[in-house]
Design a protein around this motif. Sequence first.
Motif, mmCIF file in Angstrom:
data_model
loop_
_atom_site.group_PDB
_atom_site.id
_atom_site.type_symbol
_atom_site.label_atom_id
_atom_site.label_comp_id
_atom_site.label_asym_id
_atom_site.label_seq_id
_atom_site.Cartn_x
_atom_site.Cartn_y
_atom_site.Cartn_z
ATOM 1 N N LYS A 1 32.619 25.544 49.882
ATOM 2 C CA LYS A 1 31.974 26.812 49.504
ATOM 3 C C LYS A 1 32.347 27.899 50.512
ATOM 4 C CE LYS A 1 28.321 24.193 47.301
ATOM 5 N NZ LYS A 1 26.953 23.666 47.351
ATOM 6 N N LEU B 1 34.422 31.457 49.714
ATOM 7 C CA LEU B 1 33.899 32.769 50.093
ATOM 8 C C LEU B 1 34.826 33.463 51.091
ATOM 9 C CD1 LEU B 1 31.475 34.682 49.690
ATOM 10 C CD2 LEU B 1 30.494 33.700 51.763
ATOM 11 N N TYR C 1 27.568 33.897 49.403
ATOM 12 C CA TYR C 1 27.600 32.895 48.329
ATOM 13 C C TYR C 1 26.255 32.187 48.330
ATOM 14 C CZ TYR C 1 28.471 28.450 46.015
ATOM 15 O OH TYR C 1 28.385 27.370 45.183
ATOM 16 N N ASP D 1 23.953 29.226 45.956
ATOM 17 C CA ASP D 1 23.804 28.433 44.737
ATOM 18 C C ASP D 1 22.518 27.646 44.816
ATOM 19 O OD1 ASP D 1 24.095 25.947 46.105
ATOM 20 O OD2 ASP D 1 26.266 26.070 45.941
ATOM 21 N N LEU E 1 27.494 35.380 43.763
ATOM 22 C CA LEU E 1 28.428 35.808 44.810
ATOM 23 C C LEU E 1 28.277 37.308 44.956
ATOM 24 C CD1 LEU E 1 31.650 33.991 43.720
ATOM 25 C CD2 LEU E 1 30.827 34.011 46.071
ATOM 26 N N TRP F 1 29.789 25.438 39.816
ATOM 27 C CA TRP F 1 30.903 25.675 40.724
ATOM 28 C C TRP F 1 32.140 26.220 39.995
ATOM 29 C CZ3 TRP F 1 32.022 26.715 45.365
ATOM 30 C CH2 TRP F 1 33.258 26.401 45.949
ATOM 31 N N VAL G 1 32.664 30.185 39.277
ATOM 32 C CA VAL G 1 32.894 31.218 40.293
ATOM 33 C C VAL G 1 34.291 31.136 40.928
ATOM 34 C CG1 VAL G 1 30.479 31.658 40.837
ATOM 35 C CG2 VAL G 1 31.665 29.809 42.027
#
Lengths: 461, 447
Positions: free
Chosen positions: A117, A121, A142, A144, A168, A193, A196
């Motif tokens: 992640k 980003l 970011y 989630d 995001l 996931w 994005v």
Amino acid sequence: MIDRLTAALARSRADYTEIRVERTWSTAVTFRGRRLESATASEDQGGFVRALHAGGGWGVASFTSLDRLEAMVARAGELSRAVPVDPPIRLADVSPHQADALLDLDGDVRGVPIAEKKRLLEAYNGAMLGVSDRIVDTLAVYRDEVTEYWYVNSQGTILHELRPDVTLSGTAVARRDGTIEKGLESIGMRRGWRSVQDKAAGFREVAERAVQLLDAPMVKGGTYPVILDPELAGVFIHEAFGHLSEADFVYENPQAREMMTLGRRFGKPVLNVGDNGAAPGLRGTLPFDDEGTPTGDTELIKEGILVGRLHSRETAAAMGERPTGNGRAISFRHQPIVRMTNTYIAAAPGGGSFEDLIRDVKLGVHACGAFGGQTVLENFSFTAAYGRMIRDGQVAELVKDVVLAGNLFQTLDRIDHIGGDFRWNQMGGGCGKAGQFPLPVTEGAPHVRIEEALVGGDVGS
Amino acid sequence: MIAQLIATARRRADGGADALWRRFERTTVAFEWGRLKSAGTTEEAGTNLRVRHRGRVGVAGTTAVGGNDVGRQHAAPLLDRALASAKLGEELDLEFPAPAPVASLATFFDRAANASLDQLIDTGRSLLDRLARDGCRINVTIERETTATRVANSAGASGEYRATGFGVSADVWRIAGDDVLVVSDAFEGADFPSDDALAALVTSINGRLDHALRVVAPPEGALPVVFTPAGLSALMLPLTQGLSGKAVLQGISPLEAKVGEQLFDARFSLRDDPLRVGRTASRPVDDECVPSRTTCLVERGVVQRFIYDLETAARAKTGSTGNGQRGIFGKPVPGYTNIVLNDVGAQHAAPLPLGGGLLREVKDGLLVDELIGVGQGNVTGGAFSHPVALAYRVERGEITGRVKDAAVAGNAYELWKRVGGFGNDARWSGSRWAPSVLFEGVSVVRR
């Protein structure tokens, strides 16, 4: 869990009881400039009980320790008895539902290592930083989460859901000497996931615009024909109109009820507005609201006339209307209140393109994106991310500091053209009301033309 | 025990750890549109842990804790997550503070803690009775909170306190045709509100409502404008944002490198004061084990100091000002406690007339009580432009009515350079203590 909740319900002595339990796994990664500011994973859990005794008010209890479940059910009942309410609270009928709604996680974020992640980003943040050395600062976030959700009520509804959310956002700050400009990118999905990936272009674009804005003049304040882009039009309809259509604003307030009388004309026949909690794949979408009512598409303005409003079970009963599935809470810490889901201005049939909307505009403003907006009752103020002048039917120079201010009723009535280019704005962030923020919602609209609106910029000079 | 969590963390994190455990209980009574509607209770507890390992810092939070402290079975996963966060974290020379003397401060008030549900309901009812008027609808919320906080770190520092908070808010709505008027006010304090405080709330709302019933045309031009203590937000926000060490580190504070310079009116001072007795933002120690102390931000117009938490202080190579704030989730951030503008004036039992004595200076101008959109846009730049939500026209020293459809604009940094006057009506609005302030040459436009 369901067995435990139904057992606790069975022991409640209230006439109506509902219990929600949520367990949320979330991660958040933040970059500021080239620096990773934080990367954290959290686990949040808790429950909420709401009880109603005949003749009593709502008794509510929220808690983080599930060991306290049975005690809190009893406490909510006591609280309801302690607050006599006259006339009594009634709930509109909703047939009981049993559902196991596991939404498509589209790549469960819980299975993705936080390092991955961070890499995603970092790439998007890098896309902003790479635009120019005028970009002096960035903020990229970011987030989630996946929430496992259980809901039961004493009328037989039993729900179990998995609710994903991934957002995001990027802010690019451009600076030259004393001049500072910014660009904002925001993406939000009730998915996972996979949804994005490949989003760098949007981040690059907002950074480029921030740099361009350094050279852009302030818009000259005054009254213009204004064309809102789909993003700003969506924010406008949510903020300026949507909140007034929430029935808790009117149901016990005769003057407000009069102001929002169904059948009142709010705009020209081209204007159609609604709220659709069942539209597939959006952040405001869920099969049921937090009172166990199925969601759906609710018409609010039809051909310029007010035809509907958003309800919880309580406001629907009080007004003799149908519950619309808009009783929502941001988490177990809060009661469900009347909220929007996915609010939209519908495309006008044969509404045409943006070019069609500006063709006969001699001097106007194309207001794009939203840095923010606030409504205080019938007055609103919105800050567009940027604007472009329209001269003789053509898009002309970039302008900055485009602030739209006005009166809701006048402004809705001045919407004279609506495009056919409808788009949902899949953004992060969320809506705030009564201390509950951020609630995931979506807005959608085509390009919308207001024949005359006040644009503030260099006010007073 | 939080001490146990720190001890465990210390064995696995070579650079130490700190943690905060907080539990709170809140009771709320809500009257909606004049009717008692609901009573609620909230119990919440959680732990936030920060570790430093191999020079990198990580944090993790959880509400999955036992009833009274960090449950032993939850400590291990929390520590695992904090260490995983540190693995990605950036290198930082974060030092956890050693034990230091902590000021004793009364934060827990029995009268607030022991108030019964009936007392809360009675307080709301009496307020509704006193605010009732024809054609108006009233919402009232009464809230009482008790919290317990423990902080500790691996350098041996720790802190522990209990606190109470009490909130009473009321808003009066009048809708006439398409004109919607809302006048609101709130009491916020650590103790149960006195009769005088509640009477002041009623007088404040009624006074502003009386003046608002008549609507007049707004003036236009560069005019004298008085901002009430509540209306001052648009002028305060750029200053408080610019005085945060975080903004300075990001290079977005116009006050960076201005320490020691006379930037503002010489009658203007500003401080952050966590040691005020009776305020909900007050505490003996911050959320990172740093003892509380008053920080002078601006003294007689001269910029003195920025606020820092441990991390921003480490980056700026300075010391924490004791402004570390942390929730259960996320990492600590620098935050203000009580913001005090010009530390003069007592808390008035009877509220003074609107404008704090400044209106007599105004030939033609505005009195601004609430603006729309404060905080939007480029706040730290200082420029603001907002439509009014609640404002009055002032002519020859008197309020002549409410204005609608007007906007005010200016630059906060410029306006604070030459203040027209400070009122004698200083009061708390949330955690800010300020009087009314008169500024000359604020641009007012009609629309």
